[in-house]
Design a protein around this motif. Structure first.
Motif, PDB file in Angstrom:
ATOM      1  N   ASP A 115       1.136  -1.270  -0.027  1.00 28.81           N
ATOM      2  CA  ASP A 115       0.543   0.057   0.362  1.00 28.81           C
ATOM      3  C   ASP A 115       1.145   1.440  -0.114  1.00 28.81           C
ATOM      4  O   ASP A 115       1.699   1.618   0.883  1.00 28.81           O
ATOM      5  N   GLU A 135       0.342   4.064  -0.840  1.00 32.28           N
ATOM      6  CA  GLU A 135       0.002   5.254  -0.084  1.00 32.28           C
ATOM      7  C   GLU A 135      -0.046   5.956   1.943  1.00 32.28           C
ATOM      8  O   GLU A 135      -0.746   6.653   2.283  1.00 32.28           O
ATOM      9  N   ARG A 189      -2.516   3.889   3.504  1.00 33.71           N
ATOM     10  CA  ARG A 189      -3.312   4.828   3.767  1.00 33.71           C
ATOM     11  C   ARG A 189      -3.967   4.210   5.092  1.00 33.71           C
ATOM     12  O   ARG A 189      -5.280   4.841   5.761  1.00 33.71           O
ATOM     13  N   LYS A 208      -4.456   7.206   7.734  1.00 34.62           N
ATOM     14  CA  LYS A 208      -6.137   8.434   7.728  1.00 34.62           C
ATOM     15  C   LYS A 208      -6.828   8.110   8.176  1.00 34.62           C
ATOM     16  O   LYS A 208      -8.081   8.042   8.667  1.00 34.62           O
ATOM     17  N   LEU A 221      -4.404  -3.254   3.054  1.00 40.81           N
ATOM     18  CA  LEU A 221      -4.439  -1.606   3.942  1.00 40.81           C
ATOM     19  C   LEU A 221      -3.015  -1.573   4.729  1.00 40.81           C
ATOM     20  O   LEU A 221      -2.519  -2.477   5.621  1.00 40.81           O
TER      21      LEU A 221
END
Length: 392
Positions: free
Chosen positions: A53, A55, A57, A60, A355
């Protein structure tokens, strides 16, 4: 030069003596002098899942109930959608009513001041066998009863009003459960669950990880006949269990083998098992969403060192005999820091979503992922909060 050489030789001798005698009992296996490390069957390193992943995520995610819940391993909602309910480190099962937490149920019938809240998660380990440690939680959607896999007290049930849970089964084939872990409930009332080891208790889970002992079992409890049957044995840290949407099979995780397996309940393959998916790390619980997809909580990504220690048990045995504390040895194996991963798989075992929080900045560890109303509720046996991630 001779003096310097003598000093070096003396220091080397002292180090060897320290390592050989371990006077302060720093070895992770100090309480298990006859321990053995077992090989783990793994695919070649190059074939392990490499998806990332990019990013991060999971960073977040929103952290909720910080320091209000200690070690919320499993998260569930009742048939009316209320909750969450979660089991915590002091042995209680808590209920969130929308405004505050309240005690809902207990698995121990002998709770005392020993079980009072403490500042550290690890402060509870010494008395877990007295206070209980509820792990897997599942509601029977027809009756509203909550079924509990308690690490020390086996499989239990408590009614919709809560209270002290009633034990259902504590052994199979004359062998007591030592580490009851997770469960799921079929429509006919059958309960499928795991006993991670019949030698190591949950308070020694790190030692179970280190030794990869194949003493775990996959079991079935028949709620009509009250019989407990062993479905599979010789498993290496079996953990999460979750039925497929059509109830034709269920999947279960094995921590040391880093994989999901499928156990068939219907069809020509009924009563047999097969590898469902190889995972990128050490899995915990598994939960099925409304679409029939499987969310898997993964404690950490597999590292090359952990892989080598798994396939070369003598090397692992050598390291475990050194006076390096368990926490440090564990961090070495996972790359130096906690870092959570959660993955979603199709009913066919295809990876659909990954994730991560690779730096462990927000979601450092994950034990379970429960999808509800477009959100992922993420529990962790190691953290004092529940993380909530909003799906896009």
């Amino acid at each position: 030069m001779a003096t310097a050489g003598a000093i070096v030789a003396g220091l080397f001798l002292l180090a060897a003596l320290y390592c050989g005698t371990d006077p302060f009992n720093h070895r992770p296996m100090a309480k298990f002098p006859g321990f053995e490390v077992y090989p783990v069957e793994l695919p070649p390193w190059s074939e392990l899942p490499a998806a990332r992943d990019a990013e991060n995520r999971l960073q977040k995610a929103e952290l909720r109930f910080v320091n209000q819940v200690q070690g919320p391993e499993s998260i569930t909602f009742d048939p009316l959608g209320r909750g969450p309910y979660t089991g915590v480190a002091d042995g209680r099962i808590l209920f969130w009513n929308g405004e505050s937490w309240s005690d809902f149920a207990y698995t121990s019938q002998n709770r005392s001041g020993l079980c009072d809240p403490k500042p550290s998660l690890f402060s509870y380990l010494e008395n877990e066998h007295i206070c209980g440690r509820p792990l897997g939680l599942r509601f029977n959607k027809k009756t509203g009863d909550l079924y509990i896999a308690d690490a020390y007290f086996g499989l239990l049930k408590v009614g919709p009003e809560g209270g002290v849970a009633t034990p259902l089964t504590t052994e199979a084939e004359g062998v007591p459960f030592k580490f009851t872990n997770d469960l799921d409930i079929d429509e006919d009332g059958s309960i499928y669950f795991t006993d991670s080891s019949f030698n190591f208790q949950r308070r020694h889970f790190i030692q179970l990880v280190f030794t990869a002992e194949p003493s775990g079992r996959l079991l079935k409890y028949n709620s009509v006949t009250k019989e407990t049957t062993v479905l599979l044995r010789d498993l290496q840290f079996p953990n999460g269990v979750s039925l497929s949407k059509d109830r034709s099979f269920f999947v279960f995780s094995e921590g040391n083998r880093g994989r999901l397996s499928r156990y068939w309940l219907k069809g020509d393959k009924a009563g047999t098992s097969e590898v469902f998916a190889q995972l990128p790390g050490f899995p915990d619980n598994v939960r099925t969403n409304e679409k029939g997809e499987f969310w898997v909580a993964i404690h950490c990504r597999a590292t090359r060192l952990a892989y080598l220690l798994s396939v070369y048990p003598r090397l692992s045995e050598f390291l475990l005999k050194l006076p390096i504390p368990a926490k440090m040895q564990f961090l070495l194996r996972i790359g130096g820091r906690l870092h959570a991963i959660i993955a979603k798989y199709s009913p066919e075992g295809k990876l659909l979503e990954l994730l991560e929080d690779q730096q462990g900045k927000v979601v450092r560890a994950a034990s379970e992922v429960e999808e509800k109303d477009g959100k992922l509720w993420i529990g962790s046996v190691l953290m004092p909060f529940i993380a909530v991630f909003t799906l896009q």
